[in-house]
Design an enzyme around this catalytic site. Sequence first.
Site, mmCIF file in Angstrom:
data_model
loop_
_atom_site.group_PDB
_atom_site.id
_atom_site.type_symbol
_atom_site.label_atom_id
_atom_site.label_comp_id
_atom_site.label_asym_id
_atom_site.label_seq_id
_atom_site.Cartn_x
_atom_site.Cartn_y
_atom_site.Cartn_z
ATOM 1 N N GLY A 199 3.100 2.465 10.623
ATOM 2 C CA GLY A 199 4.143 3.462 10.431
ATOM 3 C C GLY A 199 4.813 4.029 11.504
ATOM 4 O O GLY A 199 5.333 4.904 11.698
ATOM 5 N N GLU A 234 -5.032 -4.594 10.594
ATOM 6 C CA GLU A 234 -3.894 -3.641 10.866
ATOM 7 C C GLU A 234 -4.238 -2.936 12.369
ATOM 8 O O GLU A 234 -4.733 -1.987 12.224
ATOM 9 C CB GLU A 234 -4.085 -2.621 9.577
ATOM 10 C CG GLU A 234 -3.564 -3.289 8.212
ATOM 11 C CD GLU A 234 -3.050 -2.068 7.304
ATOM 12 O OE1 GLU A 234 -2.135 -2.515 6.903
ATOM 13 O OE2 GLU A 234 -3.648 -1.158 7.289
ATOM 14 N N SER A 288 4.012 -2.098 10.150
ATOM 15 C CA SER A 288 5.447 -2.184 10.245
ATOM 16 C C SER A 288 5.858 -3.637 9.850
ATOM 17 O O SER A 288 6.838 -4.117 10.493
ATOM 18 C CB SER A 288 5.766 -1.709 11.736
ATOM 19 O OG SER A 288 5.426 -0.547 11.912
ATOM 20 N N ASN A 335 0.705 -1.087 0.120
ATOM 21 C CA ASN A 335 0.133 -0.043 -0.065
ATOM 22 C C ASN A 335 1.085 1.264 0.179
ATOM 23 O O ASN A 335 1.564 1.780 0.935
ATOM 24 C CB ASN A 335 -0.781 0.096 1.226
ATOM 25 C CG ASN A 335 -1.858 1.100 1.316
ATOM 26 O OD1 ASN A 335 -1.975 2.268 0.420
ATOM 27 N ND2 ASN A 335 -2.091 1.701 2.486
ATOM 28 N N HIS A 387 -9.186 1.672 4.994
ATOM 29 C CA HIS A 387 -7.714 1.829 5.896
ATOM 30 C C HIS A 387 -7.922 2.758 6.930
ATOM 31 O O HIS A 387 -8.645 3.787 7.012
ATOM 32 C CB HIS A 387 -6.726 2.450 4.759
ATOM 33 C CG HIS A 387 -5.353 2.122 5.321
ATOM 34 N ND1 HIS A 387 -4.781 2.996 6.240
ATOM 35 C CD2 HIS A 387 -4.317 1.122 5.009
ATOM 36 C CE1 HIS A 387 -3.556 2.475 6.642
ATOM 37 N NE2 HIS A 387 -3.575 1.430 5.978
ATOM 38 N N GLU A 434 -6.246 4.921 7.950
ATOM 39 C CA GLU A 434 -5.903 6.605 7.653
ATOM 40 C C GLU A 434 -7.130 7.114 6.893
ATOM 41 O O GLU A 434 -7.484 8.489 7.199
ATOM 42 C CB GLU A 434 -4.699 6.386 6.848
ATOM 43 C CG GLU A 434 -3.297 6.173 7.732
ATOM 44 C CD GLU A 434 -2.385 5.671 6.818
ATOM 45 O OE1 GLU A 434 -2.321 5.698 5.283
ATOM 46 O OE2 GLU A 434 -1.414 5.008 7.270
ATOM 47 N N LYS A 475 0.229 4.195 0.005
ATOM 48 C CA LYS A 475 -0.449 5.397 0.533
ATOM 49 C C LYS A 475 -0.189 6.773 -0.642
ATOM 50 O O LYS A 475 -0.139 6.658 -1.693
ATOM 51 C CB LYS A 475 0.275 5.688 1.790
ATOM 52 C CG LYS A 475 0.226 4.537 2.764
ATOM 53 C CD LYS A 475 0.518 4.493 4.108
ATOM 54 C CE LYS A 475 0.138 3.297 4.676
ATOM 55 N NZ LYS A 475 0.420 3.148 6.223
HETATM 56 P P1 13P Z 1 3.320 0.214 7.340
HETATM 57 O O1 13P Z 1 3.869 -0.886 6.907
HETATM 58 O O2 13P Z 1 4.357 1.607 6.638
HETATM 59 O O3 13P Z 1 3.509 0.290 9.038
HETATM 60 O O4 13P Z 1 1.930 0.510 6.948
HETATM 61 C C1 13P Z 1 1.099 -0.437 7.006
HETATM 62 C C2 13P Z 1 -0.151 -0.273 6.630
HETATM 63 O O5 13P Z 1 -0.901 0.839 6.898
HETATM 64 C C3 13P Z 1 -0.431 -0.727 5.058
HETATM 65 O O6 13P Z 1 -1.696 -0.485 4.634
#
Ligand code: 13P
Length: 251
Positions: free
Chosen positions: A173, A167, A213, A9, A95, A97, A11
Amino acid sequence: MRRYVIAGNWKMNMTPAKAQALINEMKPLVAGKDNCDIVLCVPAIDIPAAIEAAKGSNIKIGAENVHFKASGAYTGEISAEMLVEAGVEYVVIGHSERRQYFGETDQTVNLRTLAALNAGLKAIVCVGETLEQRELGYTETLLKFQTKMALTNVTAEQMKNVIIAYEPVWAIGTGVTATADQADEGNGYVRAAVAEMFGADIAAQTTVQYGGSMNDKNAAELLSKENVDGGLIGGASLKSAAFSAIVDAAQ
Ligand code: 13P
């Protein structure tokens, strides 16, 4: 019985030119690694370049969001039909976010999931608890609720095209990965919710990813767990070596 899916992903990272360059770098590194599906979910503007770059390879392209209406006055949104015509096969939905910054709710996650599935897309539906919810002891309740809300009115037949990504919000992140046991437990709650809705057979066939992560160092241990059928990877999917090492771990 169920297929591993390793999905990046991206982002809000990578321009079309950078997308093309990164995919060209990744292609030889993941070639022939057919024990899992390999997907890159990219910003909408990168989709044509990503699809062009991935042509003839085992990398599939996904979007990061889809609107729930077929068309109309929804400025800035993108429909499932538009994604399909562009050659997109997967889409990330709900997601954390989007839930946190863009007003996504369990209801809109459900509507987007239905729109994606009805258009023939594969939906990667994200669920996950915050640190506060975990500390209050609501992880199981929350994961089951989010899973069931997202899958309301989805048919048993459509479950073939559903992937769920657990997640934990506190692991995204942050560099703080859930332990393999925490990931297995969270994914297990998701699978239990699918079983309660659709029965044990469909639950056993549903791919449940872990995300948060995940990287080249911890992927093998996470993926060794019974309930972890792949990963949804943010930061590490922006680096060809790290992403391909995760694909290797899934072999
Ligand atoms: P990270 O791998 O950067 O922690 O992000 C995970 C994520 O949100 C994947 O959708």
